[in-house]
Design an enzyme around this catalytic site. Structure first.
Site, PDB file in Angstrom:
ATOM      1  N   ARG A  90      42.132  34.545  44.355  1.00 59.05           N
ATOM      2  CA  ARG A  90      42.863  33.283  44.487  1.00 59.05           C
ATOM      3  C   ARG A  90      42.826  32.771  45.927  1.00 59.05           C
ATOM      4  NH1 ARG A  90      48.063  36.324  42.169  1.00 59.05           N
ATOM      5  NH2 ARG A  90      46.347  37.460  41.196  1.00 59.05           N
ATOM      6  N   LYS A 106      41.749  49.930  45.496  1.00 61.28           N
ATOM      7  CA  LYS A 106      41.730  50.237  44.065  1.00 61.28           C
ATOM      8  C   LYS A 106      41.518  51.730  43.853  1.00 61.28           C
ATOM      9  CE  LYS A 106      39.749  45.881  42.334  1.00 61.28           C
ATOM     10  NZ  LYS A 106      40.874  45.490  41.475  1.00 61.28           N
TER      11      LYS A 106
HETATM   12  N1  BES Z   1      38.694  41.385  40.591  1.00 57.28           N
HETATM   13  C1  BES Z   1      39.995  41.775  40.174  1.00 57.28           C
HETATM   14  C2  BES Z   1      40.268  41.466  38.697  1.00 57.28           C
HETATM   15  C3  BES Z   1      39.427  42.194  37.707  1.00 57.28           C
HETATM   16  C4  BES Z   1      39.878  43.350  37.114  1.00 57.28           C
HETATM   17  C5  BES Z   1      38.199  41.708  37.332  1.00 57.28           C
HETATM   18  C6  BES Z   1      39.118  44.016  36.172  1.00 57.28           C
HETATM   19  C7  BES Z   1      37.431  42.355  36.378  1.00 57.28           C
HETATM   20  C8  BES Z   1      37.896  43.514  35.802  1.00 57.28           C
HETATM   21  C9  BES Z   1      41.039  41.049  41.003  1.00 57.28           C
HETATM   22  O1  BES Z   1      40.667  40.739  42.293  1.00 57.28           O
HETATM   23  C10 BES Z   1      42.209  41.960  41.102  1.00 57.28           C
HETATM   24  O2  BES Z   1      42.089  42.980  41.690  1.00 57.28           O
HETATM   25  N2  BES Z   1      43.335  41.540  40.518  1.00 57.28           N
HETATM   26  C11 BES Z   1      44.505  42.318  40.530  1.00 57.28           C
HETATM   27  C12 BES Z   1      45.651  41.413  40.858  1.00 57.28           C
HETATM   28  C13 BES Z   1      46.930  42.125  41.164  1.00 57.28           C
HETATM   29  C14 BES Z   1      46.810  42.850  42.471  1.00 57.28           C
HETATM   30  C15 BES Z   1      48.046  41.121  41.218  1.00 57.28           C
HETATM   31  C16 BES Z   1      44.669  42.938  39.161  1.00 57.28           C
HETATM   32  O3  BES Z   1      44.315  42.294  38.176  1.00 57.28           O
HETATM   33  O4  BES Z   1      45.084  44.079  39.086  1.00 57.28           O
HETATM   34 MN    MN Z   2      41.061  42.335  43.647  1.00 60.01          MN
END
Ligand code: BES
Ligand code: MN
Ligand code: ZN
Length: 490
Positions: free
Chosen positions: A340, A266
């Protein structure tokens, strides 16, 4: 922190008002007619209360809102809080009034004269929910020491009505403590230890370690945690307060104690917020705590997958293919779509081990749900309208925002992989829905299932109805209510 405000319930004692230290709160209905407590305060303050109640400020005040007077003449208290609340307020207004007082309490003792109000218990709930601070790491914070005394005409009745609500508040506080805790403290091991402590409440808590998970074939879950020094764990919490042999409700939680994204790292900005990526597991834990504290007559099993998503020399790579406990293979396109991968294995485990009457998973699963619904509503996905409607009703009753989202084959098709049974992402469009579709692949058709994407509601940057900014405890009250509605009738 963890313990809810100590709230005592006592007989209405009008004489106690003058000498009460800290804060005194009294209720005045919309008409501004003073009850005996109000008349006493008015006399003590030489008519100040009546003037206030006659003013346009009071008229403009909404139900459940408060006007505070500092160092009122005639009282020992540092503040007099005047709450506008009708004699028979709605549940929401009574809780709102309580929350307003809970916010004001600070370190003070507080005397609340609820008089004949039928909703004293709901006010107590509002106070307990809102009176929360996460001071664990503030070395100079005042130790919270105040006590709240709620005076009502039938204190035993109020205490009895409030007891199950205090259990919910206690559970929600636990959820908040877990969600607020940073990841260097709340490691997977520390998390599991805190859950194991709940066996003292009568919960049966089992911690499955990596070798057991390997044995079970939970390779997708393990693939998320393999880059971290913290061992992956699955914790199973059983509350079997219902009829012997009745199929349980299964509550499942994503417990990513920190989500760096893994090799699909990230960006730096805001990454610190990913300490809350265990919010699903935190909510499951808080709900199990509430059910145990109020000795719910229902069978409920809580299962959480605790992992840390880190990049390292043995982290999962984009392009890796892993096999789930179900047997289906997953091509991991993006290691940041890890929640997931944790949930799919515990969903399968729950069905394999418990043949549940229903399953609800909770996860801070996608950023996309925040784009869609903001911080007001969790995303609700389900394969069963009756079950889903029951949850939505429970959430509405508790004032917890929840909004149903669609599922469908066209979305599921977006998960097709060239080399494995599925990919772990579906692309940019409909990111929350394709995530839910991924999960649904691990749910048997005849099992009623709800997926709650709580990324937007688990932790927020401004105060909410019943919580200060930070972790909210969203979902504990709604899930508790659903258990009451569906599993405790009769
Ligand atoms: N934990 C994150 C989602 C999230 C984002 C929670 C902001 C709380 C606040 C999740 O694991 C994630 O990173 N999701 C990605 C998915 C993508 C890579 C398809 C996302 O939402 O960007
Ligand atoms: Mn994630
Ligand atoms: Zn995540």
């Amino acid at each position: 922190m963890t313990n809810v405000t100590s709230i005592r319930f006592g007989e209405t004692d009008i004489e106690a008002i003058a000498g009460q230290e800290g804060r005194v709160a009294i209720l005045v209905d919309t008409e501004g007619k003073l009850d005996p407590a109000g008349r006493r305060v008015n006399r003590l303050t030489r008519g100040t209360l009546a003037r206030m109640v006659d003013s346009s400020r009071f008229e403009k005040l909404g139900q459940g809102e408060v006007i505070s007077l500092g160092f009122p003449a005639g009282l020992s208290a540092e503040a007099l809080d005047i709450v506008k609340l009708d004699r028979r307020p709605s549940q929401a207004d009574a809780r709102k009034a309580g929350a307003a007082l809970g916010r004001l309490r600070g370190e003070y003792d507080m005397l609340v004269l609820t008089g004949s109000t039928r909703r004293a218990a709901d006010m107590a709930f509002g106070i307990a929910m809102r009176d929360y601070r996460f001071n664990a790491h503030k070395t100079k914070a005042d130790p919270a020491k105040g006590e709240v005394t709620l005076m009502a005409s039938k204190p035993e009745d109020v205490a009895a009505a409030a007891a199950p609500l205090m259990a919910i508040a206690d559970g929600a506080h636990m959820t908040r403590d877990l969600v607020n805790e940073p990841a260097n403290i709340l490691t997977t091991t520390e998390f599991a230890d805190r859950l194991a402590e709940m066996s003292s409440l009568g919960l049966k808590v089992d911690v499955l370690e990596e070798d057991a998970l390997e044995e079970l074939g939970m390779r997708t879950l393990l693939s998320v945690g393999q880059g971290s020094d913290s061992p992956s764990k699955v914790v199973v919490m059983e509350w079997m307060g219902g009829k012997k042999g009745d199929a349980p409700l299964a509550l499942l939680g994503k417990g990513v104690v920190f989500d760096t994204g893994g090799i699909s790292l990230k960006p730096a900005a805001g990454m610190e917020d990913m300490t809350m990526d265990m919010g699903g597991a935190g909510t499951v834990a808080g709900t199990m705590r509430a059910l145990a504290l109020r000795k719910a007559k229902a069978n409920v099993v809580g299962i959480v997958g605790l992992v840390e998503n880190m990049p390292s020399g043995n982290a999962t790579r984009p392009g890796d293919v892993v096999r789930s406990m179900k047997g289906d293979t997953v091509e991991i396109i993006n290691t940041d779509a890890e929640g997931r991968l944790v949930l799919c294995d515990i969903l399968w485990y729950a069905q394999d081990k418990y043949e549940p009457a229903g399953m609800i998973d909770l996860a801070t699963l996608t950023g996309a749900i925040i784009i869609g619904l903001g911080h007001e509503n969790a995303g609700v996905f389900s394969n069963n309208d009756t079950f889903c409607d029951a949850f939505l009703k429970a959430a509405t009753t508790e004032g917890e925002g929840a909004w149903r989202m669609p599922l469908g084959k066209a979305y599921d098709d977006m998960l097709k992989s060239r080399i494995a049974d599925m990919k772990n992402i579906g692309g940019r469009p409909a990111g929350s829905i394709t995530a839910a579709q991924f999960l649904q692949r691990f749910v048997k058709d005849d099992v009623p299932w709800i997926h709650l994407d709580i990324a937007g509601v688990a932790s927020v940057k401004s105060d909410t109805r019943l919580a200060p900014k930070g972790a909210t405890g969203w979902g504990v009250a709604a899930l508790n209510r659903l258990v009451m509605d569906l599993y405790e009738t009769g």
